[in-house]
Design a protein around this motif. Structure first.
Motif, PDB file in Angstrom:
ATOM      1  N   PHE A 123     -15.334  31.302 -14.963  1.00  0.00           N
ATOM      2  CA  PHE A 123     -16.041  31.008 -16.026  1.00  0.00           C
ATOM      3  C   PHE A 123     -16.078  32.272 -17.130  1.00  0.00           C
ATOM      4  O   PHE A 123     -16.533  33.234 -16.606  1.00  0.00           O
ATOM      5  N   TRP A 168     -13.445  27.764 -18.448  1.00  0.00           N
ATOM      6  CA  TRP A 168     -13.582  27.669 -17.261  1.00  0.00           C
ATOM      7  C   TRP A 168     -12.109  27.211 -16.531  1.00  0.00           C
ATOM      8  O   TRP A 168     -11.513  26.288 -17.540  1.00  0.00           O
ATOM      9  N   ILE A 200     -23.509  24.435 -19.561  1.00  0.00           N
ATOM     10  CA  ILE A 200     -23.675  25.384 -18.365  1.00  0.00           C
ATOM     11  C   ILE A 200     -24.870  26.265 -18.421  1.00  0.00           C
ATOM     12  O   ILE A 200     -25.130  26.711 -19.483  1.00  0.00           O
ATOM     13  N   LEU A 251     -24.697  30.346 -11.444  1.00  0.00           N
ATOM     14  CA  LEU A 251     -24.091  29.415 -12.480  1.00  0.00           C
ATOM     15  C   LEU A 251     -24.407  28.099 -12.049  1.00  0.00           C
ATOM     16  O   LEU A 251     -24.167  27.809 -10.834  1.00  0.00           O
ATOM     17  N   TYR A 299     -23.542  23.671 -13.787  1.00  0.00           N
ATOM     18  CA  TYR A 299     -22.880  23.055 -14.765  1.00  0.00           C
ATOM     19  C   TYR A 299     -23.317  21.534 -14.924  1.00  0.00           C
ATOM     20  O   TYR A 299     -23.785  20.818 -13.904  1.00  0.00           O
ATOM     21  N   GLY A 333     -27.708  21.785 -19.101  1.00  0.00           N
ATOM     22  CA  GLY A 333     -27.215  22.155 -17.961  1.00  0.00           C
ATOM     23  C   GLY A 333     -27.834  21.956 -16.965  1.00  0.00           C
ATOM     24  O   GLY A 333     -28.689  21.342 -16.616  1.00  0.00           O
TER      25      GLY A 333
END
Length: 177
Positions: free
Chosen positions: A54, A77, A123, A134, A136, A154
């Motif tokens: 990403f 990504w 995200i 992270l 998504y 997100g």
């Protein structure tokens, strides 16, 4: 007035002048600073060896501080395993940050994933230096999710960034409420 008193007063006046100048310089720096930002690149950790990357270049200008939907930039990504996978690039349409967390959304503008172009995705990044995380918006769906996903949505940052690749930087948003 004796010499000692005059020296002390002159020194105090000089210190006050320097402090005032530094304070006004800091204020002008603050007004020039971006209202929010998310930048950087990292790979996610997966035990199966997936190659998932990403990268972000999202910014909210100081002049747009009151409207996170005026954010600009891109994010992209890719996800590959055993030579199969896909990549996508999105144009930012919203950026909200708070402390070390950023939520960015955008519409897919370029991809090799069938049916993904035109889809809004979101995200979430948690900037923890060497242990970034992270999440998504498509985490619980088989595809990139609904085309009517709202801006700046997100999921919780549940994925771990691969050791040695964390490089996200979040500039906290400070709206005037």
């Amino acid at each position: 007035m004796n010499r000692r008193t005059r020296t002390a007063l002159l020194g105090s006046a000089l210190l006050l002048t320097v402090a005032a100048a530094a304070g006004s310089a800091g204020a002008s720096d603050e007004s020039k600073r971006e209202a929010a930002a998310l930048t950087g690149k990292a790979k996610l950790y997966r035990t199966a060896g997936d190659d998932i990357t990403f990268s972000f270049d999202a910014h909210l200008a100081a002049k747009d501080k009151a409207d996170p939907m005026k954010a600009t930039g891109t994010f992209e990504w890719s996800h590959y395993l055993n030579g199969e996978g896909a990549w996508a690039k999105a144009k930012v349409d919203c950026l909200v940050t708070g402390g070390e967390v950023a939520v960015v959304s955008g519409v897919v503008t370029d991809t090799d994933l069938p049916g993904a172009k035109g889809t809004r995705v979101g995200i979430t990044v948690h900037d923890l230096s060497r242990h970034d995380r992270l999440g998504y918006s498509w985490a619980t769906t088989e595809d990139l999710g609904p085309k009517d996903l709202p801006k700046c949505v997100g999921s919780a940052p549940f994925e771990k960034v691969r050791k040695g690749t964390g490089g996200f930087t979040v500039v906290p948003w400070r709206p005037d409420f």
